[in-house]
Design a protein around this motif. Structure first.
Motif, PDB file in Angstrom:
ATOM      1  N   GLN A 145    -103.203 -99.963  93.870  1.00 35.64           N
ATOM      2  CA  GLN A 145    -103.215-100.634  91.621  1.00 35.64           C
ATOM      3  C   GLN A 145    -102.204 -98.967  90.567  1.00 35.64           C
ATOM      4  OE1 GLN A 145    -107.605 -99.548  91.942  1.00 35.64           O
ATOM      5  NE2 GLN A 145    -107.438-101.160  93.102  1.00 35.64           N
ATOM      6  N   GLY A 146    -101.089 -98.693  91.665  1.00 35.61           N
ATOM      7  CA  GLY A 146    -100.244 -98.026  91.383  1.00 35.61           C
ATOM      8  C   GLY A 146    -100.244 -96.413  91.683  1.00 35.61           C
ATOM      9  N   GLY A 147    -101.294 -96.335  92.083  1.00 36.72           N
ATOM     10  CA  GLY A 147    -101.021 -94.836  92.065  1.00 36.72           C
ATOM     11  C   GLY A 147    -101.601 -94.414  93.832  1.00 36.72           C
ATOM     12  N   PHE A 148    -101.365 -93.796  94.140  1.00 33.58           N
ATOM     13  CA  PHE A 148    -102.108 -92.628  95.239  1.00 33.58           C
ATOM     14  C   PHE A 148    -102.989 -92.280  96.256  1.00 33.58           C
ATOM     15  CE2 PHE A 148     -97.262 -92.278  94.510  1.00 33.58           C
ATOM     16  CZ  PHE A 148     -96.884 -93.486  95.436  1.00 33.58           C
ATOM     17  N   LYS A 149    -103.132 -92.606  97.156  1.00 29.24           N
ATOM     18  CA  LYS A 149    -104.580 -92.478  97.610  1.00 29.24           C
ATOM     19  C   LYS A 149    -104.485 -90.707  98.691  1.00 29.24           C
ATOM     20  CE  LYS A 149    -105.628 -96.275 100.696  1.00 29.24           C
ATOM     21  NZ  LYS A 149    -106.473 -97.317 101.020  1.00 29.24           N
ATOM     22  N   LYS A 150    -103.602 -91.046  99.500  1.00 27.45           N
ATOM     23  CA  LYS A 150    -102.994 -90.259 100.248  1.00 27.45           C
ATOM     24  C   LYS A 150    -101.680 -89.275 100.546  1.00 27.45           C
ATOM     25  CE  LYS A 150    -105.306 -89.101 105.044  1.00 27.45           C
ATOM     26  NZ  LYS A 150    -104.637 -88.648 105.891  1.00 27.45           N
ATOM     27  N   THR A 151    -101.759 -88.312 100.859  1.00 27.76           N
ATOM     28  CA  THR A 151    -100.170 -87.826 101.646  1.00 27.76           C
ATOM     29  C   THR A 151    -100.867 -86.880 102.791  1.00 27.76           C
ATOM     30  OG1 THR A 151    -100.258 -86.507  99.184  1.00 27.76           O
ATOM     31  CG2 THR A 151     -98.987 -85.572 100.422  1.00 27.76           C
ATOM     32  N   ASN A 152     -99.548 -88.100 103.698  1.00 29.52           N
ATOM     33  CA  ASN A 152     -99.281 -87.268 105.032  1.00 29.52           C
ATOM     34  C   ASN A 152     -97.928 -86.829 104.749  1.00 29.52           C
ATOM     35  OD1 ASN A 152    -101.736 -88.522 105.719  1.00 29.52           O
ATOM     36  ND2 ASN A 152    -100.572 -90.257 105.888  1.00 29.52           N
ATOM     37  N   ARG A 153     -97.768 -85.027 105.425  1.00 33.23           N
ATOM     38  CA  ARG A 153     -96.464 -84.911 104.790  1.00 33.23           C
ATOM     39  C   ARG A 153     -96.299 -83.841 106.484  1.00 33.23           C
ATOM     40  NH1 ARG A 153     -96.819 -81.435 101.106  1.00 33.23           N
ATOM     41  NH2 ARG A 153     -96.322 -83.778  99.496  1.00 33.23           N
ATOM     42  N   ILE A 154     -95.026 -83.743 106.998  1.00 33.74           N
ATOM     43  CA  ILE A 154     -94.599 -83.589 108.082  1.00 33.74           C
ATOM     44  C   ILE A 154     -93.465 -82.498 107.726  1.00 33.74           C
ATOM     45  CG2 ILE A 154     -92.809 -83.603 109.994  1.00 33.74           C
ATOM     46  CD1 ILE A 154     -93.304 -86.188 110.052  1.00 33.74           C
ATOM     47  N   VAL A 155     -94.282 -81.005 107.587  1.00 30.08           N
ATOM     48  CA  VAL A 155     -93.253 -79.932 107.695  1.00 30.08           C
ATOM     49  C   VAL A 155     -92.595 -79.617 108.481  1.00 30.08           C
ATOM     50  CG1 VAL A 155     -95.815 -79.189 105.312  1.00 30.08           C
ATOM     51  CG2 VAL A 155     -94.631 -78.391 108.454  1.00 30.08           C
ATOM     52  N   PHE A 156     -90.987 -78.771 107.853  1.00 27.43           N
ATOM     53  CA  PHE A 156     -89.829 -78.555 108.666  1.00 27.43           C
ATOM     54  C   PHE A 156     -90.090 -80.208 109.861  1.00 27.43           C
ATOM     55  CE2 PHE A 156     -92.022 -73.906 108.207  1.00 27.43           C
ATOM     56  CZ  PHE A 156     -90.985 -74.316 106.963  1.00 27.43           C
ATOM     57  N   ALA A 173     -78.662 -72.065 102.110  1.00 29.27           N
ATOM     58  CA  ALA A 173     -79.235 -70.750 101.915  1.00 29.27           C
ATOM     59  C   ALA A 173     -80.937 -70.591 102.786  1.00 29.27           C
ATOM     60  CB  ALA A 173     -79.833 -69.916 100.479  1.00 29.27           C
ATOM     61  N   ALA A 174     -81.664 -71.947 101.863  1.00 26.92           N
ATOM     62  CA  ALA A 174     -82.463 -72.251 102.167  1.00 26.92           C
ATOM     63  C   ALA A 174     -83.000 -72.511 104.365  1.00 26.92           C
ATOM     64  CB  ALA A 174     -83.559 -73.376 101.518  1.00 26.92           C
ATOM     65  N   ALA A 175     -81.951 -73.144 104.587  1.00 26.66           N
ATOM     66  CA  ALA A 175     -82.026 -73.456 105.745  1.00 26.66           C
ATOM     67  C   ALA A 175     -81.879 -71.810 106.721  1.00 26.66           C
ATOM     68  CB  ALA A 175     -80.209 -73.555 105.812  1.00 26.66           C
ATOM     69  N   VAL A 176     -81.172 -71.034 106.013  1.00 30.26           N
ATOM     70  CA  VAL A 176     -81.561 -69.738 107.240  1.00 30.26           C
ATOM     71  C   VAL A 176     -82.736 -69.755 107.154  1.00 30.26           C
ATOM     72  CG1 VAL A 176     -80.511 -67.603 107.029  1.00 30.26           C
ATOM     73  CG2 VAL A 176     -79.256 -68.660 105.736  1.00 30.26           C
ATOM     74  N   VAL A 177     -83.696 -69.203 106.445  1.00 31.15           N
ATOM     75  CA  VAL A 177     -84.967 -69.030 106.412  1.00 31.15           C
ATOM     76  C   VAL A 177     -85.685 -70.122 107.243  1.00 31.15           C
ATOM     77  CG1 VAL A 177     -87.551 -68.768 105.001  1.00 31.15           C
ATOM     78  CG2 VAL A 177     -85.135 -68.322 104.355  1.00 31.15           C
ATOM     79  N   ALA A 178     -85.525 -71.541 107.163  1.00 22.98           N
ATOM     80  CA  ALA A 178     -86.195 -72.620 108.250  1.00 22.98           C
ATOM     81  C   ALA A 178     -85.743 -72.355 109.367  1.00 22.98           C
ATOM     82  CB  ALA A 178     -85.479 -73.700 106.890  1.00 22.98           C
ATOM     83  N   VAL A 179     -84.967 -71.950 109.774  1.00 23.84           N
ATOM     84  CA  VAL A 179     -84.326 -72.165 111.471  1.00 23.84           C
ATOM     85  C   VAL A 179     -85.327 -70.963 112.050  1.00 23.84           C
ATOM     86  CG1 VAL A 179     -82.685 -71.146 112.683  1.00 23.84           C
ATOM     87  CG2 VAL A 179     -81.755 -72.388 111.056  1.00 23.84           C
ATOM     88  N   VAL A 180     -85.203 -70.134 111.282  1.00 28.32           N
ATOM     89  CA  VAL A 180     -85.920 -68.810 111.169  1.00 28.32           C
ATOM     90  C   VAL A 180     -88.026 -69.812 112.106  1.00 28.32           C
ATOM     91  CG1 VAL A 180     -87.364 -66.639 111.505  1.00 28.32           C
ATOM     92  CG2 VAL A 180     -84.860 -67.184 111.283  1.00 28.32           C
TER      93      VAL A 180
END
Ligand SMILES: [Ca+2]
Ligand SMILES: [Ca+2]
Ligand SMILES: [Ca+2]
Ligand SMILES: [Ca+2]
Length: 383
Positions: free
Chosen positions: A286-297, A15-22
């Protein structure tokens, strides 16, 4: 219960695919890169694997040399069959028809591999809803069924072979409903229950890695309820202590460790199934995260991801299965913790776990993936 969860996941993905294609068509910025692959070459499995579609396991196929001829092979789960399937490599990216590793019953969707009894031969382990089965390699690609262990799967099945307590004997780590369970290896292919990593939520996938400077094996677990990756530092005895966490994507089906910024500490990359994104979380050491890099779609229905340096530039890259449109999405690492989509390639339908090894012996890391069409697809690395 299991099939209901699986069915829900797939229905929502579709279902999400239909939205994402658009939404995705106008933009998809792709970086210029030296990474490239040839068109797929399929090898028929000769059986009916993998027959599950997306959902049940983060790692359903593993690679390795299982018959001792120096050529990379693959072992795949056969979810509705009676045990895993071995397809031996021919050395040119094609594979021989599958043979069953052993008869352990149906429902084994997750596969791991490693030398479980210290004889130098790569053994196989599989997880189903309620059990773990061990298959000890005779060295020629035939196996004898070892012991079975009672367990319960998490939101998916996943089992990884690693030395969790640093005693030189291979251990097992497997998804359970409350996190990740360690099974300590006795060195002879048998195991005893050890420590665990417990989360407040539902675990969907995990990875082993090195998330701080000591040499104890660490893990990162995706929590499907909180939509975050949680890091657990190894205690050195097979148990783990929770440290940091960070938000991944929506219903992350897979998480893998790799050092994307070159600081010697593993970061994680996630395949975000319902948000159709790919997220790199950069470790703070130290077992945590300092930055987020995200590729959408990033792909239509991300379901599984693996990491390797495809163009041998010292910067880690990644390959991700997109289950809705049957593509293998390739990401080029920039070496600074960011990645860019470099292309995507047609593969067999409903592609699952990418296996990244040099299957045709030209020194370059290729991609092999199994899907629902009773075949594995080989993508030859032309980088
Ligand atoms: Ca082989
Ligand atoms: Ca051990
Ligand atoms: Ca790092
Ligand atoms: Ca690279």
């Amino acid at each position: 219960m299991h099939s209901r969860v699986f069915g829900t996941r797939f229905a929502l993905s579709a279902a999400a695919a239909v939205v994402a294609v658009v939404l995705v068509l106008p933009s998809a910025a792709e970086a210029a890169t030296a990474i490239n692959f040839a068109a797929k070459v399929d090898s028929p499995s000769g059986g009916s694997f993998p027959s599950w579609g997306p959902g049940p396991s983060a790692i359903g196929v593993v690679g390795g040399d299982f018959n001792g001829d120096g050529i990379a092979d693959v072992v795949s789960a056969d979810f509705q069959g009676d045990g895993p399937i071995l397809m031996t490599g021919k050395g040119n990216g094609t594979f021989n028809k599958g043979t069953r590793v052993g008869s352990a019953g149906i429902g084994y969707g997750a596969i791991g591999a490693g030398d479980l009894n210290g004889d130098g031969k790569t053994d196989v382990v599989a997880q189903s809803w309620l059990s773990i089965a061990v298959f000890l390699n005779n060295g020629d690609g035939t196996f004898k069924l070892g012991k079975k262990y009672t367990t319960v799967e998490g939101a998916q099945q996943e089992i990884i072979v690693a030395d969790a307590d640093g005693d030189g004997k291979a251990d097992l780590l497997s998804l359970v409903p409350v996190g990740v369970q360690t099974w300590l290896g006795n060195g002879d292919g048998t195991f005893k229950q050890g420590g665990a990593a417990l989360i407040a939520g539902t675990p969907a996938a995990f990875t082993t890695g090195k998330f701080n400077a000591d040499n104890k094996l660490d893990i990162a677990v995706n929590n499907d309820v909180l939509q975050q990756v949680e890091v657990f530092l190894g205690n050195g005895d097979g148990g783990f202590t929770r440290k940091g966490s960070s938000t991944s994507g929506l219903i992350t089906e897979d998480v893998r460790a790799g050092d994307f910024d070159g600081d010697g500490i593993d970061d994680v990359v996630t395949a975000d199934s319902f948000s159709f994104s790919t997220t790199v979380l950069i470790s703070n050491g130290q077992g945590g995260f300092k930055k987020t890099n995200r590729i959408v779609f990033s792909g239509l229905g991300p379901t599984s991801i693996a990491v390797a340096d495809f163009d041998r530039d010292g910067k880690l890259d990644a390959a991700m299965s997109a289950v809705v449109n049957s593509r293998m999405v390739i990401f080029a690492g920039n070496g600074d913790g960011t990645i860019a989509k470099s292309g995507d390639f047609e593969v067999t339908t409903l592609p699952q776990t990418p296996v990244l090894l040099d299957f045709d012996r030209d020194g370059k890391t290729d991609v092999v993936v199994a899907g629902s069409a009773n075949a594995v697809s080989f993508l030859k690395n032309l980088s």
